[in-house]
Write an enzyme that holds these catalytic residues in place. Structure first.
Site, short mmCIF file in Angstrom:
data_model
loop_
_atom_site.label_atom_id
_atom_site.label_comp_id
_atom_site.label_asym_id
_atom_site.label_seq_id
_atom_site.Cartn_x
_atom_site.Cartn_y
_atom_site.Cartn_z
N LEU A 47 34.61 21.10 9.06
CA LEU A 47 33.61 20.54 8.15
C LEU A 47 33.63 19.02 8.15
CD1 LEU A 47 34.06 22.92 5.07
CD2 LEU A 47 32.21 22.97 6.75
N GLY A 48 34.81 18.44 8.39
CA GLY A 48 34.89 16.99 8.38
C GLY A 48 36.32 16.51 8.56
N GLY A 50 39.17 13.30 7.57
CA GLY A 50 39.50 12.19 6.69
C GLY A 50 40.67 11.41 7.24
N PHE A 52 43.71 11.51 6.27
CA PHE A 52 44.99 12.22 6.26
C PHE A 52 44.87 13.68 6.65
CE2 PHE A 52 45.32 8.79 3.15
CZ PHE A 52 46.39 8.09 3.70
N GLY A 53 43.77 14.10 7.25
CA GLY A 53 43.68 15.49 7.64
C GLY A 53 42.27 15.89 8.03
N VAL A 55 39.26 18.97 7.52
CA VAL A 55 38.83 20.04 6.61
C VAL A 55 38.01 21.07 7.38
CG1 VAL A 55 37.52 20.58 4.52
CG2 VAL A 55 38.80 18.43 4.66
N LYS A 70 42.05 22.02 3.83
CA LYS A 70 42.46 20.72 4.39
C LYS A 70 43.80 20.92 5.09
CE LYS A 70 43.46 15.96 2.94
NZ LYS A 70 43.50 15.04 1.78
N ASP A 162 40.97 6.22 -5.82
CA ASP A 162 40.08 6.11 -4.65
C ASP A 162 38.68 6.60 -5.01
OD1 ASP A 162 39.44 5.35 -2.07
OD2 ASP A 162 39.98 7.27 -1.18
#
Length: 353
Positions: A47-48, A50, A52-53, A55, A70, A162
């Protein structure tokens, strides 16, 4: 006149924040070790990605429940500890405007965090959609949900650290329910211990973060002020040509309402922002006080005068440009990161020859 009345009806409908039944009941999640998550879940397309990981979409085999997972591959203890903290914090939160955690595993040097699936897209993507009628009242409706969630977090002595548009998702593409996501930088706050951080997104970071000074619940409130400013105008109050210039602008904490989009914005909305974008952290409006501010409390009574709530056409145009520019920046950063990795990889190959 007919077109305006149709827009007014859409607006009235969009402002009603309906209660949505959660996909699963609240769970107090602890990380399972020595259990393969593949035994219980089917991992589906990505799905995407980031910082740090990654998803992925996934489905629980026993129930067919769709979730997001994630996955973080860790090589160092610090990477593992950060993800464990995120899972611990998510497990302690139970609020309709905060992403819910379902399960967690530590298996094969990877941490798996299974969460509620949110498919409505980012908040700013939603409001620039052709079918969405963007008004000041609609903006207040979204901001109030964000503040309610932050107030709840702060009551639990948790700070997000954040808060930015990408971390506010819409539950669906039709309704107006939001979910705050990505607790990778979140921390538990102890008022008796000084906490300092040097991370986050420059454009939404508070002056105390830039100066590496003590942070706290007030740090989240600054970020909400920036999000609100952008949402109402399509302009960013502190963004510069690069992160250094942006952080310099933030450190001075100087901004202006002297732009065309703000000509249609109420004085109460501007006052709300002014009470958040204050350089001195302790003078900023707290989440509890923000919920009592006139700009948010006026939502409690939607009267017939609501038809005076002007459609923010100029703001929407500028928001579209803002979203496109942020996409370009993220893409450019990704290319730079990949190029850096390639150089490091090539250097390693040359040194090993």
């Amino acid at each position: 006149m007919l077109l305006y009345f149709t827009e007014y009806l859409i607006l009235r409908k969009s402002l009603h924040v309906k209660d949505v039944k959660p996909p699963f009941e609240y769970r107090n999640v602890t990380i399972k070790t020595d259990e393969n998550p593949a035994d219980k879940y089917n991992i589906l397309p990505e799905l995407g990605r980031g910082s740090f990981g990654t998803v992925f979409l996934c489905k629980e085999k026993a129930s067919d429940l769709e979730l997001a997972v994630k996955i973080v591959t860790y090589k160092k203890k610090k990477e593992k500890t950060m993800m464990e903290l995120e899972i611990d914090i998510l497990s302690s939160l139970n609020h309709p405007a905060i992403i819910s955690i379902y399960d967690a595993f530590d298996y094969g040097n990877k941490l798996y965090c299974f969460m509620e699936l949110v498919q409505g897209g980012e908040l700013f993507e939603r409001v620039i959609d052709e079918d969405f009628v963007l008004t000041e009242r609609a903006c207040a409706c979204f901001i109030r949900q964000i503040v309610e969630a932050i107030d709840y977090m702060h009551s639990k002595r948790i700070i997000h650290l954040d808060m930015k548009p990408e971390n506010v998702l819409c539950l669906s593409k039709q309704g107006n329910r939001i979910k705050i996501i990505d607790f990778g930088f979140a921390r538990r706050y102890d008022p008796h211990k000084q906490l300092q951080v040097m991370f986050g997104t420059a454009e939404f970071s508070a002056p105390e973060v830039v100066a590496f000074e003590e942070i706290g619940p007030w740090t989240d409130m600054w970020s909400i002020g920036v999000i609100c400013y952008v949402l109402l105008s399509g302009l960013s109050p502190f963004v510069g040509a690069d992160d250094f210039e942006t952080m310099t602008n933030v450190s001075f904490a100087k901004y202006s309402f002297d732009y065309a989009p703000f000509e249609e914005i109420s004085s109460t909305a501007k006052d709300f922002i002014e009470k958040l974008l204050i350089k001195e952290p302790t003078k900023r409006m707290k989440a509890k006080n923000a919920l009592k501010h006139e700009w948010l409390t006026q939502l409690d009574c939607i009267s017939e005068s609501s038809h005076k709530d002007i459609t923010l056409s100029l703001t929407k145009t500028k928001l579209k440009r803002y979203v496109i520019l942020r996409r370009w920046r993220k893409a450019a950063l990704s290319v730079m990161f990949i190029n850096k990795l390639n150089k490091l990889s090539n250097s390693h190959l040359l040194n090993s020859c």
